[in-house]
Design an enzyme around this catalytic site. Structure first.
Site, mmCIF file in Angstrom:
data_model
loop_
_atom_site.group_PDB
_atom_site.id
_atom_site.type_symbol
_atom_site.label_atom_id
_atom_site.label_comp_id
_atom_site.label_asym_id
_atom_site.label_seq_id
_atom_site.Cartn_x
_atom_site.Cartn_y
_atom_site.Cartn_z
ATOM 1 C CG HIS A 157 20.238 0.788 24.599
ATOM 2 N ND1 HIS A 157 20.808 -0.442 24.814
ATOM 3 C CD2 HIS A 157 20.801 1.628 25.511
ATOM 4 C CE1 HIS A 157 21.694 -0.361 25.797
ATOM 5 N NE2 HIS A 157 21.704 0.881 26.252
ATOM 6 C CE LYS A 214 29.337 1.265 31.829
ATOM 7 N NZ LYS A 214 28.002 1.406 31.223
ATOM 8 N NE ARG A 228 19.098 2.920 32.804
ATOM 9 C CZ ARG A 228 20.204 2.224 32.619
ATOM 10 N NH1 ARG A 228 20.131 0.928 32.399
ATOM 11 N NH2 ARG A 228 21.379 2.797 32.687
ATOM 12 C CB SER A 230 23.822 -3.463 28.657
ATOM 13 O OG SER A 230 23.238 -2.733 27.614
HETATM 14 P P1 ADP Z 1 27.057 3.602 28.764
HETATM 15 O O1 ADP Z 1 28.114 2.558 28.813
HETATM 16 O O2 ADP Z 1 27.517 4.900 28.149
HETATM 17 O O3 ADP Z 1 26.244 3.818 30.012
HETATM 18 P P2 ADP Z 1 24.867 2.066 27.691
HETATM 19 O O4 ADP Z 1 25.007 1.278 26.428
HETATM 20 O O5 ADP Z 1 24.726 1.315 28.948
HETATM 21 O O6 ADP Z 1 26.083 3.040 27.677
HETATM 22 O O7 ADP Z 1 23.660 3.092 27.561
HETATM 23 C C1 ADP Z 1 23.589 4.074 26.566
HETATM 24 C C2 ADP Z 1 22.488 5.067 26.903
HETATM 25 O O8 ADP Z 1 21.243 4.396 26.977
HETATM 26 C C3 ADP Z 1 22.643 5.761 28.246
HETATM 27 O O9 ADP Z 1 22.133 7.084 28.128
HETATM 28 C C4 ADP Z 1 21.760 4.974 29.156
HETATM 29 O O10 ADP Z 1 21.312 5.752 30.254
HETATM 30 C C5 ADP Z 1 20.627 4.664 28.215
HETATM 31 N N1 ADP Z 1 19.857 3.494 28.641
HETATM 32 C C6 ADP Z 1 20.314 2.279 28.990
HETATM 33 N N2 ADP Z 1 19.298 1.450 29.312
HETATM 34 C C7 ADP Z 1 18.155 2.182 29.174
HETATM 35 C C8 ADP Z 1 16.776 1.917 29.386
HETATM 36 N N3 ADP Z 1 16.353 0.727 29.829
HETATM 37 N N4 ADP Z 1 15.900 2.914 29.146
HETATM 38 C C9 ADP Z 1 16.331 4.118 28.722
HETATM 39 N N5 ADP Z 1 17.612 4.441 28.517
HETATM 40 C C10 ADP Z 1 18.526 3.479 28.740
#
Ligand code: ADP
Length: 152
Positions: A17, A41, A90, A128
């Protein structure tokens, strides 16, 4: 003003992120990290902790702020005068998940464009969910979360 919302759960924020936000920074005047409160979630970390970790990660960046929101992301964007939704990709799995969301958001409000950055390869395995799994079982997650974050 070019304002982008980076929506997500950030449970917790990861280096993936952090990297997406930092890479997008030159393109926008402001990036709002928006913690969505109504997705189905389940959360491991409290909202307060998630906010604190995001603030610590971007403490020196004046163009980045953190907010929480309930309801539709496009409505939050409108309320914030943001015309862009920033997301990270990703893999093709992320792409397949993101495509209909971006298309539906565009149907809901065609003044708001979704904007995608492909992750740096070194972060493409970080999520996450995996960080939570490792953390839950006592593993060391420090390589996967921003340097300023200490999970507690
Ligand atoms: P959500 O619950 O909406 O998926 P996340 O907090 O998991 O939210 O992720 C928010 C954003 O960050 C999403 O666009 C996700 O694809 C992106 N993201 C999560 N992990 C990574 C990573 N390792 N590299 C790039 N983008 C990421």
């Amino acid at each position: 003003m070019k304002i982008a919302v980076f929506p997500g759960s950030f449970d917790p924020i990861t280096k993936g992120h952090e990297s997406i936000v930092k890479r997008a920074l030159p393109l926008f005047d402001k990036i709002i990290v928006g913690i969505g409160e109504n997705s189905s979630k389940s959360r491991m970390f409290t909202l307060e902790k998630r906010i604190a970790w995001i603030k610590a990660t971007f403490a020196t960046e004046k163009k980045i702020e953190v907010q929480t929101y309930k309801g539709l992301t496009v409505d939050f964007c409108k309320a914030q005068n943001a015309n862009f939704i920033l997301r990270g990709l990703r893999s093709t799995i992320d792409f397949e998940y993101e495509q209909p969301i971006a298309q539906m958001n565009n149907e809901l409000n065609n003044n708001i464009e979704s904007f995608f950055l492909i992750t740096e390869p070194k972060y493409s395995a970080i999520s996450s969910s995996i960080v939570k799994e490792i953390y839950k079982h006592g593993g060391d997650v420090s390589n996967f979360i921003p340097d300023t974050c200490k999970l507690y």
